[in-house]
Design a protein around this motif. Structure first.
Motif, PDB file in Angstrom:
ATOM      1  N   TYR A 104      26.977  24.469  22.618  1.00  0.00           N
ATOM      2  CA  TYR A 104      26.628  24.651  21.213  1.00  0.00           C
ATOM      3  C   TYR A 104      25.155  25.013  21.030  1.00  0.00           C
ATOM      4  O   TYR A 104      24.812  25.784  20.131  1.00  0.00           O
ATOM      5  CB  TYR A 104      26.993  23.416  20.391  1.00  0.00           C
ATOM      6  N   LYS A 107      25.083  28.706  21.716  1.00  0.00           N
ATOM      7  CA  LYS A 107      25.684  29.458  20.610  1.00  0.00           C
ATOM      8  C   LYS A 107      24.752  29.495  19.406  1.00  0.00           C
ATOM      9  O   LYS A 107      24.629  30.523  18.740  1.00  0.00           O
ATOM     10  CB  LYS A 107      27.040  28.862  20.198  1.00  0.00           C
ATOM     11  N   LEU A 108      24.083  28.383  19.115  1.00  0.00           N
ATOM     12  CA  LEU A 108      23.135  28.346  18.005  1.00  0.00           C
ATOM     13  C   LEU A 108      22.028  29.376  18.225  1.00  0.00           C
ATOM     14  O   LEU A 108      21.681  30.132  17.312  1.00  0.00           O
ATOM     15  CB  LEU A 108      22.532  26.949  17.862  1.00  0.00           C
ATOM     16  N   CYS A 109      21.505  29.446  19.430  1.00  0.00           N
ATOM     17  CA  CYS A 109      20.471  30.436  19.744  1.00  0.00           C
ATOM     18  C   CYS A 109      21.026  31.852  19.634  1.00  0.00           C
ATOM     19  O   CYS A 109      20.364  32.742  19.094  1.00  0.00           O
ATOM     20  CB  CYS A 109      19.918  30.204  21.146  1.00  0.00           C
ATOM     21  N   GLU A 110      22.237  32.058  20.134  1.00  0.00           N
ATOM     22  CA  GLU A 110      22.837  33.390  20.100  1.00  0.00           C
ATOM     23  C   GLU A 110      23.005  33.892  18.665  1.00  0.00           C
ATOM     24  O   GLU A 110      22.685  35.035  18.355  1.00  0.00           O
ATOM     25  CB  GLU A 110      24.190  33.360  20.808  1.00  0.00           C
ATOM     26  N   TYR A 111      23.514  33.029  17.790  1.00  0.00           N
ATOM     27  CA  TYR A 111      23.742  33.443  16.403  1.00  0.00           C
ATOM     28  C   TYR A 111      22.447  33.537  15.596  1.00  0.00           C
ATOM     29  O   TYR A 111      22.431  34.127  14.523  1.00  0.00           O
ATOM     30  CB  TYR A 111      24.728  32.499  15.720  1.00  0.00           C
ATOM     31  N   SER A 112      21.365  32.984  16.111  1.00  0.00           N
ATOM     32  CA  SER A 112      20.071  33.048  15.420  1.00  0.00           C
ATOM     33  C   SER A 112      19.289  34.314  15.737  1.00  0.00           C
ATOM     34  O   SER A 112      18.345  34.649  15.026  1.00  0.00           O
ATOM     35  CB  SER A 112      19.219  31.834  15.791  1.00  0.00           C
ATOM     36  N   PRO A 114      19.795  37.627  15.367  1.00  0.00           N
ATOM     37  CA  PRO A 114      19.587  38.641  14.321  1.00  0.00           C
ATOM     38  C   PRO A 114      18.535  38.236  13.300  1.00  0.00           C
ATOM     39  O   PRO A 114      17.727  39.061  12.878  1.00  0.00           O
ATOM     40  CB  PRO A 114      20.963  38.779  13.661  1.00  0.00           C
ATOM     41  N   TYR A 115      18.501  36.971  12.931  1.00  0.00           N
ATOM     42  CA  TYR A 115      17.497  36.527  11.963  1.00  0.00           C
ATOM     43  C   TYR A 115      16.103  36.501  12.597  1.00  0.00           C
ATOM     44  O   TYR A 115      15.123  36.940  11.991  1.00  0.00           O
ATOM     45  CB  TYR A 115      17.863  35.154  11.415  1.00  0.00           C
ATOM     46  N   TYR A 120      18.911  41.051  10.365  1.00  0.00           N
ATOM     47  CA  TYR A 120      19.775  40.703   9.236  1.00  0.00           C
ATOM     48  C   TYR A 120      19.564  41.666   8.071  1.00  0.00           C
ATOM     49  O   TYR A 120      20.460  41.888   7.274  1.00  0.00           O
ATOM     50  CB  TYR A 120      19.499  39.260   8.775  1.00  0.00           C
TER      51      TYR A 120
END
Length: 145
Positions: A104, A107-112, A114-115, A120
């Motif tokens: 997790y 995953k948190l780093c991966e989804y961050s 673009p921002y 974004y």
């Protein structure tokens, strides 16, 4: 007169916080966080990429700061992942994550990403229209969250 374009700004880095705990004076089984002794380490996008793709083995990241030379070591030991933060020779703190917690965190780093990279803005038509206005600094839609 402004041209029709959208400028993208890099947002920064992922901040890891190491906060020591101590047993509560009033209820010994409970532990309290010592926020005044918190230490941080910032992972730039290049570090995040390496962290996301880490499946086994270990990584080391080094940064210079006002507090001294910071070294973050991430290594795998059997079923746990160990994060060790060392600042100079005076401070050392480590935490251990289970395999599921590491998943997790990655995953948190991966989804961050673009921002953090400013991407974004590319998929948001409101931001493109906003950049064409006379406002010299586009407003960040995530500031209100």
């Amino acid at each position: 007169m402004r041209e029709n374009y959208l400028s993208i700004r890099s947002r920064g880095s992922m901040i890891l916080e190491f906060i020591p705990r101590e047993e509560s004076l009033y209820d010994p089984p409970k532990q309290t966080m010592l926020y005044k002794e918190k230490k941080t380490f910032s992972m730039v996008p290049e570090h995040i990429h390496e962290f996301i793709n880490l499946k086994s083995g270990s990584l080391e990241f080094q940064r210079d700061s006002e507090e001294g030379n910071k070294l973050l070591k991430i290594s795998q030991t059997e079923n746990l992942w160990e994060f060790k933060l060392q600042i100079g020779t005076s401070y050392s703190k480590q935490i251990k994550l289970k395999q599921s917690e590491m998943f997790y965190a990655q995953k948190l780093c991966e989804y961050s990403i673009p921002y953090l990279m400013g991407w974004y803005a590319l998929g948001d038509a409101r931001l493109a229209e906003q950049s064409l206005m006379q406002d010299p600094e586009p407003k960040d839609p995530f500031d209100s969250i």
